[in-house]
Design an enzyme around this catalytic site. Structure first.
Site, PDB file in Angstrom:
ATOM      1  CB  SER A  64      -3.239  -3.149  -3.071  1.00 16.02           C
ATOM      2  OG  SER A  64      -3.014  -1.953  -2.667  1.00 16.02           O
TER       3      SER A  64
HETATM    4  N1  SAH Z   1       0.364   0.403  -4.480  1.00  9.99           N
HETATM    5  C1  SAH Z   1       0.696  -0.101  -3.303  1.00  9.99           C
HETATM    6  C2  SAH Z   1      -0.293  -0.015  -2.207  1.00  9.99           C
HETATM    7  C3  SAH Z   1       0.431   0.303  -0.819  1.00  9.99           C
HETATM    8  S1  SAH Z   1      -0.577   0.716   0.397  1.00  9.99           S
HETATM    9  C4  SAH Z   1       0.686  -1.889  -3.685  1.00  9.99           C
HETATM   10  O1  SAH Z   1       0.614  -1.822  -4.941  1.00  9.99           O
HETATM   11  O2  SAH Z   1       1.038  -2.429  -2.897  1.00  9.99           O
HETATM   12  C5  SAH Z   1      -0.619   2.499   0.164  1.00  9.99           C
HETATM   13  C6  SAH Z   1       0.679   3.481   0.184  1.00  9.99           C
HETATM   14  O3  SAH Z   1       0.217   4.422   0.256  1.00  9.99           O
HETATM   15  C7  SAH Z   1       1.486   3.277   1.363  1.00  9.99           C
HETATM   16  O4  SAH Z   1       2.724   2.758   1.108  1.00  9.99           O
HETATM   17  C8  SAH Z   1       1.494   4.403   1.905  1.00  9.99           C
HETATM   18  O5  SAH Z   1       2.863   5.027   2.853  1.00  9.99           O
HETATM   19  C9  SAH Z   1       1.379   5.608   0.940  1.00  9.99           C
HETATM   20  N2  SAH Z   1       0.925   6.580   1.224  1.00  9.99           N
HETATM   21  C10 SAH Z   1      -0.012   7.237   2.218  1.00  9.99           C
HETATM   22  N3  SAH Z   1      -0.355   8.501   2.258  1.00  9.99           N
HETATM   23  C11 SAH Z   1       0.427   9.021   1.100  1.00  9.99           C
HETATM   24  C12 SAH Z   1       0.803  10.176   0.705  1.00  9.99           C
HETATM   25  N4  SAH Z   1       0.125  11.372   1.241  1.00  9.99           N
HETATM   26  N5  SAH Z   1       1.631  10.293  -0.518  1.00  9.99           N
HETATM   27  C13 SAH Z   1       2.016   9.396  -1.037  1.00  9.99           C
HETATM   28  N6  SAH Z   1       1.965   8.029  -0.508  1.00  9.99           N
HETATM   29  C14 SAH Z   1       1.207   8.051   0.846  1.00  9.99           C
END
Ligand code: SAH
Length: 213
Positions: A64
């Site tokens: 993010s």
């Molecule tokens: N918190 C992360 C952001 C990652 S992007 C950071 O700081 O970089 C969002 C993430 O949510 C992805 O890794 C994706 O695989 C995950 N995701 C998507 N749907 C999900 C679900 N139903 N349960 C858990 N994780 C999920």
């Protein structure tokens, strides 16, 4: 894995940028200045790590944007010792920011590759979340509920009910809600059945996927 003076200097510039965009809370700015974001990216894309931008990581996911991480973290109003559930561990960057603030972090990721990688990686940097879980965030984490706060780091087409019901009274849920564009939304649980809702403008996230997507 190196964190040099050059990286620290670039981080100070990044902190300055997110401050000008409106992030005020000192402890959040301090956390951003402490977490070596370049190490959360695949091969240390130095030029990209300290721009205020989201960036692709493995498994078609993104780390993010620092401003967004700071914005969500401010809304969580983290106090040391808070029990926090994060949905979407991804690179672990937001997890690390929450650890910096002294939270007890539980974090769920549905992508197995990312889950495994981040589970090994975070302790190498000295970050020890309470638990990293491979699973579906739509269900929350009933066995550890209730939480002081819950943060969803992917775009949710709707607000999953279990997340609201797993908040303490006084607890906060920060969730970007919407399909193509998301509205950053804060729910505060005032009573068992009473939730206060605030909206904070548009953001763009990768989608919160339902199982088998
Ligand atoms: N918190 C992360 C952001 C990652 S992007 C950071 O700081 O970089 C969002 C993430 O949510 C992805 O890794 C994706 O695989 C995950 N995701 C998507 N749907 C999900 C679900 N139903 N349960 C858990 N994780 C999920």
């Amino acid at each position: 894995m190196k964190d040099t003076f050059k990286h620290k200097g670039l981080r100070q510039k990044l902190v300055h940028i997110i401050k000008t965009k409106g992030i005020k809370e000192e402890k959040v700015l301090k956390a951003i200045s402490n977490v070596p974001r370049h190490l959360f990216m695949d091969s240390g894309f130095l030029d990209h790590a300290y721009q205020d931008k989201a960036f692709p990581i493995s498994a078609d996911q993104t780390i993010s944007q620092p401003y967004t991480v700071a914005f969500q973290t401010e809304l969580l109003d983290v106090k040391p010792g808070d029990k926090i559930l994060e949905i979407g561990t991804g690179s672990g960057y937001q997890t690390a920011v929450l650890c910096e603030l002294g939270a007890k972090v539980f974090s769920i990721e549905r992508q197995q590759e990312l889950f495994k990688k981040t589970k090994i990686f975070l302790p190498k940097l000295g970050y020890r979340p309470k638990k990293l879980i491979f699973g579906d965030g739509y269900m929350g984490l009933e066995e550890e509920a209730p939480f002081d706060s819950i943060v969803v780091t992917a775009g949710a087409p709707f607000v999953p009910k279990p997340l609201l019901s797993q908040l303490k009274i006084g607890g906060r849920l920060v969730i970007p809600v919407g399909e193509d564009v998301q509205i950053m939304t804060l729910f505060i649980r005032n009573d068992i059945k009473e939730f206060e809702q605030h909206e904070f403008g548009e953001f763009r996230f990768v989608p919160l996927l339902e199982d088998k997507n």
